[in-house]
Design a protein around this motif. Structure first.
Motif, PDB file in Angstrom:
ATOM      1  N   LEU A 124       0.826  -1.153  -0.279  1.00  0.00           N
ATOM      2  CA  LEU A 124      -0.030  -0.143  -0.154  1.00  0.00           C
ATOM      3  C   LEU A 124       0.681   1.203   0.096  1.00  0.00           C
ATOM      4  CD1 LEU A 124      -2.948  -1.050   2.582  1.00  0.00           C
ATOM      5  CD2 LEU A 124      -3.131  -1.143   0.006  1.00  0.00           C
TER       6      LEU A 124
ATOM      7  N   PHE B  49     -15.537   1.731  -1.014  1.00  0.00           N
ATOM      8  CA  PHE B  49     -15.595   1.528  -0.191  1.00  0.00           C
ATOM      9  C   PHE B  49     -16.648   1.153   1.442  1.00  0.00           C
ATOM     10  CE2 PHE B  49     -13.117   3.020   4.065  1.00  0.00           C
ATOM     11  CZ  PHE B  49     -12.225   2.357   4.217  1.00  0.00           C
TER      12      PHE B  49
ATOM     13  N   MET C 269      -8.660  -1.246  -0.993  1.00  0.00           N
ATOM     14  CA  MET C 269      -7.760  -0.706  -0.504  1.00  0.00           C
ATOM     15  C   MET C 269      -6.766  -1.460  -1.253  1.00  0.00           C
ATOM     16  SD  MET C 269      -8.815   2.204   0.762  1.00  0.00           S
ATOM     17  CE  MET C 269      -7.328   2.755   0.422  1.00  0.00           C
TER      18      MET C 269
ATOM     19  N   TYR D  73      -6.450   8.752  -1.166  1.00  0.00           N
ATOM     20  CA  TYR D  73      -6.186   7.083  -0.924  1.00  0.00           C
ATOM     21  C   TYR D  73      -5.945   7.202   0.953  1.00  0.00           C
ATOM     22  CZ  TYR D  73      -2.421   3.030  -1.653  1.00  0.00           C
ATOM     23  OH  TYR D  73      -1.904   2.082  -0.995  1.00  0.00           O
TER      24      TYR D  73
ATOM     25  N   LEU E 255      -7.088   5.083   3.984  1.00  0.00           N
ATOM     26  CA  LEU E 255      -5.884   4.756   4.461  1.00  0.00           C
ATOM     27  C   LEU E 255      -6.286   5.473   6.026  1.00  0.00           C
ATOM     28  CD1 LEU E 255      -3.066   3.874   2.265  1.00  0.00           C
ATOM     29  CD2 LEU E 255      -4.753   2.653   3.539  1.00  0.00           C
TER      30      LEU E 255
END
Length: 468
Positions: free
Chosen positions: A322, A357, A374, A402, A406
């Motif tokens: 990630l 999401f 993700m 993003y 996260l």
């Protein structure tokens, strides 16, 4: 709409707050007599993640989590260390803040302590005595459990089953003081050398269960939206909280009850009593705290987590992917066009992934499925970073969303760039060392950076670094 599995009803329910766009949330905190182990941290991380998601969805969260700073364990440790009970509590409260801060846990709106709420606890007990839900016995005060209709509704147990279990646990001294084996202590008479306070029925200290009823209602109101904690607190702690609170106020105590699963080691629940625990205080010296956070936050909160070297290594590798995806795309900002004709296509893909999401996380905070989205997002970042021509508009939007998603898991990407200057400084020192043929120092700097997750690539255009 957010759906929550309610332990009280044993089904998922739509979340409807008492006040629009506000959440009143109480989560049982630690008994502060030692450093927290990873099992304790799991609850803290799980509810921090839930809190962050509520905030992401636009709610204002009043998050209260207590410290139990008066307890038999604290008194025992105080004697062993030749300290006062308040000093022991202060020491491990500070340790709790340090350990949870490195795990990326936000501080609660309020962290009330038992010692700061003794007058309110005494007043609460007085109200229960006045209503005949409690009685005094040899300096102790007990709650009349059988008087409360519906006792056992949270843990889904009958009063007869509970009575059998309670009878087996009682010693002769306790049995002689109680009217009924099910009754539990609201106040314990003082013993010589132990910390105590004066109350109308005599000197002593609060029982364990009363503190959370008092502090939840004091700081959040007679009825709260969410009460959370570990599965092991469902009975008797939370069951007793309901009985005390609803007997006093006449109102439902909490609309939603949420309980997180255990961390297991060798297929057993991790706990201090079993001796199979690993302290966060020690773990963060050897394992990146972000890896620990990722390990705990990416399993749906009601599910158990198996702790092992393998599961930690998997978390490390997945987190790495990630972060690399973020770094790969961020690197392309340097040669990006301001905007391109194809921008809307990619902006639509970003919006679609964010919506996916939200759908997964709205389903009882399913972080495992949210993380699957993700990984798809990371794949998109990697693919776009390989485009011949890229757009600043798209890159900026991709990185922003993003990062925001996260951050719900307590994971930071990009924020570490605050350390960039130091990294560049070390790389320059390494370049100078190589120019002066001081290869020992050059290798030392490379190894130092590698230990901190910084990988170097020596190219004809100079040294490029990335977080590995």
């Amino acid at each position: 709409m957010i759906q929550i599995y309610n332990t009280l009803t044993r089904e998922k329910e739509a979340f409807i707050p008492i006040e629009e766009n506000k959440v009143r949330m109480y989560v049982c905190g630690p008994t502060v007599y030692n450093y927290i182990h990873i099992g304790n941290a799991r609850s803290t991380v799980a509810f921090d993640t839930i809190r962050r998601y509520f905030e992401f969805r636009g709610y204002e969260v009043n998050y209260v989590s207590n410290f139990t700073d008066v307890d038999d364990k604290i008194i025992r440790v105080a004697k062993e260390l030749e300290m006062t009970a308040p000093d022991v509590a202060n020491r491990f409260i500070e340790a709790f803040y340090q350990d949870t801060e490195v795990l990326g846990v936000k501080k609660a709106t309020c962290n009330p302590r038992v010692m700061e709420n003794i007058p309110e606890i005494i007043a609460f007990i007085e109200a229960l005595i006045e209503k005949e839900y409690a009685y005094i016995s040899a300096g102790d005060v007990y709650y009349r459990t059988r008087k409360f209709e519906g006792y056992g509704k949270l843990s889904d147990q009958s009063i007869d089953e509970l009575e059998t279990g309670a009878s087996n646990r009682l010693n002769d001294m306790e049995a002689s003081k109680k009217e009924d084996p099910l009754d539990f202590a609201l106040w314990k008479a003082s013993k010589e050398g132990e910390i105590s306070w004066e109350a109308p029925w005599g000197s002593g200290r609060p029982g364990w269960h009363i503190e959370c009823s008092v502090m939840a209602t004091k700081y959040l109101g007679d009825t709260i939206d969410i009460h959370g904690g570990g599965q092991d607190l469902t009975f008797p702690h939370h069951e007793n909280e309901i009985a005390q609170s609803e007997a006093k106020t006449g109102h439902p105590f909490a609309h939603y009850w949420m309980h997180n699963g255990f961390v297991t080691m060798d297929d057993e629940k991790m706990s201090k009593s079993l001796g199979n625990f690993v302290l966060v205080h020690d773990m963060v010296k050897e394992i990146d705290p972000q890896v620990l956070r990722f390990f705990m936050a990416t399993t749906q909160y009601r599910r158990p987590i198996k702790y092992s070297e393998g599961t930690i290594e998997d978390a490390k590798n997945n987190l790495n992917k990630l972060k690399i995806a973020y770094d790969n795309l961020h690197y392309r900002l340097a040669d990006a066009e301001e905007q391109l004709a194809t921008d809307q296509t990619f902006l639509d893909k970003i919006e679609h992934l964010q919506a996916a999401f939200i759908t997964e996380m709205d389903d009882d905070f399913n972080t495992a499925n949210g993380m699957t989205v993700m990984y798809e997002f990371a794949k998109m970042l990697n693919l776009y970073s390989e485009e011949t021509v890229v757009s600043k508009v798209v890159i900026t939007k991709m990185l922003e969303i993003y990062q925001n998603l996260l951050a719900i898991f307590g994971i930071q990407v990009g924020a570490e760039e605050l350390l960039d200057d130091k990294i560049e400084e070390l790389i320059q020192e390494r370049n100078d060392a190589r120019a002066n043929k001081n290869f020992a120092r050059s290798d030392e700097i490379r190894d130092l950076l590698k230990e901190q997750g910084i990988l170097l690539d020596d190219t004809p255009q100079g040294t490029r670094w990335r977080r590995g």
